[in-house]
Design an enzyme around this catalytic site. Sequence first.
Site, PDB file in Angstrom:
ATOM      1  N   GLU A 167       0.780  -1.240   0.000  1.00 36.53           N
ATOM      2  CA  GLU A 167       0.000   0.000   0.000  1.00 36.53           C
ATOM      3  C   GLU A 167       0.813   1.293   0.000  1.00 36.53           C
ATOM      4  OE1 GLU A 167      -2.985  -0.012   3.029  1.00 36.53           O
ATOM      5  OE2 GLU A 167      -3.935  -1.820   2.253  1.00 36.53           O
ATOM      6  N   GLU A 354      -5.231  -8.689   0.946  1.00 37.07           N
ATOM      7  CA  GLU A 354      -5.733  -8.308   2.271  1.00 37.07           C
ATOM      8  C   GLU A 354      -7.221  -8.008   2.197  1.00 37.07           C
ATOM      9  OE1 GLU A 354      -3.934  -5.137   4.526  1.00 37.07           O
ATOM     10  OE2 GLU A 354      -1.913  -5.931   4.202  1.00 37.07           O
TER      11      GLU A 354
HETATM   12  C1  BGC Z   1      -2.531  -2.620   6.109  1.00 37.39           C
HETATM   13  C2  BGC Z   1      -2.429  -3.418   7.392  1.00 37.39           C
HETATM   14  C3  BGC Z   1      -3.447  -2.899   8.377  1.00 37.39           C
HETATM   15  C4  BGC Z   1      -4.829  -3.078   7.803  1.00 37.39           C
HETATM   16  C5  BGC Z   1      -5.940  -2.609   8.715  1.00 37.39           C
HETATM   17  C6  BGC Z   1      -3.944  -2.370   5.667  1.00 37.39           C
HETATM   18  O1  BGC Z   1      -4.027  -1.103   5.140  1.00 37.39           O
HETATM   19  O2  BGC Z   1      -1.774  -3.187   5.109  1.00 37.39           O
HETATM   20  O3  BGC Z   1      -1.122  -3.320   7.873  1.00 37.39           O
HETATM   21  O4  BGC Z   1      -3.334  -3.497   9.619  1.00 37.39           O
HETATM   22  O5  BGC Z   1      -4.933  -2.343   6.625  1.00 37.39           O
HETATM   23  O6  BGC Z   1      -5.817  -1.263   8.998  1.00 37.39           O
END
Ligand code: BGC
Length: 442
Positions: A167, A354
């Site tokens: 990101e 993610e």
């Molecule tokens: C990030 C993580 C973070 C998650 C929740 C993502 O933007 O890569 O490191 O914990 O979001 O905020």
Amino acid sequence: MYSKNDFGEKFRWGVSLAAYQVEGAYKDDGRGISIWDHFSNRKNRIEDGSNGNVACEFYYRYEQDIALAKSLNLTNFRFSISWTRILPDGTGEVNMLGLDFYNRLIDCCLKYDLEPWVTLYHWDLPQALEKQGGWTSRIVVNAFIKFADVCSKSFGDRVKNWIVMNEPSTFTGLGYLIGYYAPGRFGINNYLPAVHHATLCQAEGARMIRRNLPNATIGTSISCSYVAPSSDNPKQIAAARRVDALLNRLHIEPILGMGYPVKDLPVLEQIEKYFHPYDEELIKFDFDFIGIQNYFSLVAYNNPLIPYLQAFVVPFKKLNRPLTANGWEVHPEGMYRILKQFSAYPIKELIVTENGAAFHDRVEDNCVHDKRRLQYIQSYLGEVLRAKQEGVNIGGYFVWTLMDNFEWRAGFRSRFGIVHTDFVHQTRIIKDSGLWIRDFLK
Ligand code: BGC
């Protein structure tokens, strides 16, 4: 309800973690200080007054956590490398004890039959580099290339899958434009060079991995949220386009050879100041996949008071949609929409690297009945399948995250895990969402 088979045999199922959020052991075995160590140990930076010094003690407990991931029938394990364990000052001498740790970790993944996915940069820039300008300075580029070189040479015999960055829009936007994340800098004169150097590093890091490992699978992970206009009035549609350019297009289009989206965001013309000869070429790379990281969607409206963007987003609370514990809206359809949007680009494969949610969990009789997280994951996954069935080439889904961990600015209050962490005793309890994943993947 769908089943695992609907996603196809080759679909990768995994979890994602990041070094600073789980490892702890922040001064052990020669590890250097990163911007997040520095930032979280300052007063009034982290909402619950915590820091990542200990976190989940993954540095010592990795085998138990990997075994836990295995017990959930997951087959892919994504983690990031702490730059300062390998190169404590960002560049210069390699710390052999740091390499040893990741060698043990990778070997352990393989022992448990989990395919390792390595993220090179998940926000923990060496503080020594920050002192020299951090992402605003071009020095970061050569340092990052060296880091990519050391990691790919050291781990490439066992690691096939690489994610160059996590990101870029988040760590440049929150870290260098509005000062909310480490290193806490703000202003357009910090932000624009940080954006350009991150873009360069994405491609240069990937090129270095490719040089050392011609057969590696190389990607990079982009945070993205579907942006809808607040109405179909042309002014509002144009506002949504600007927000989309900033949040979704800024870090993918230069890689693909489309340049920065200056047409929609004229302020980006100023990035040229930071260009060196051939940068237009150097920011491109032919990635094997792009990681999609989606949590929520946004509704944008025209707002002339906001500098450069002349737009803003409607607060989640006003959208009348369910919210997570950290106030993000739950909007599964946004996952489908953003996958469709990205599928219009010439990208070989998309992988959801993610997706997940924070909720207020309660431990009752050694169980955590996290019904809302379970529903969240099920509904978002359903939308991944919908896009896939419509022909979008999606090769995997990684939950954020295995166990509750240090959630950056929110500290330990925001729990995203499918496994509960007791941060005092360092015990773990598989939540109902984790149990569902275990059964789903059986
Ligand atoms: C990030 C993580 C973070 C998650 C929740 C993502 O933007 O890569 O490191 O914990 O979001 O905020």
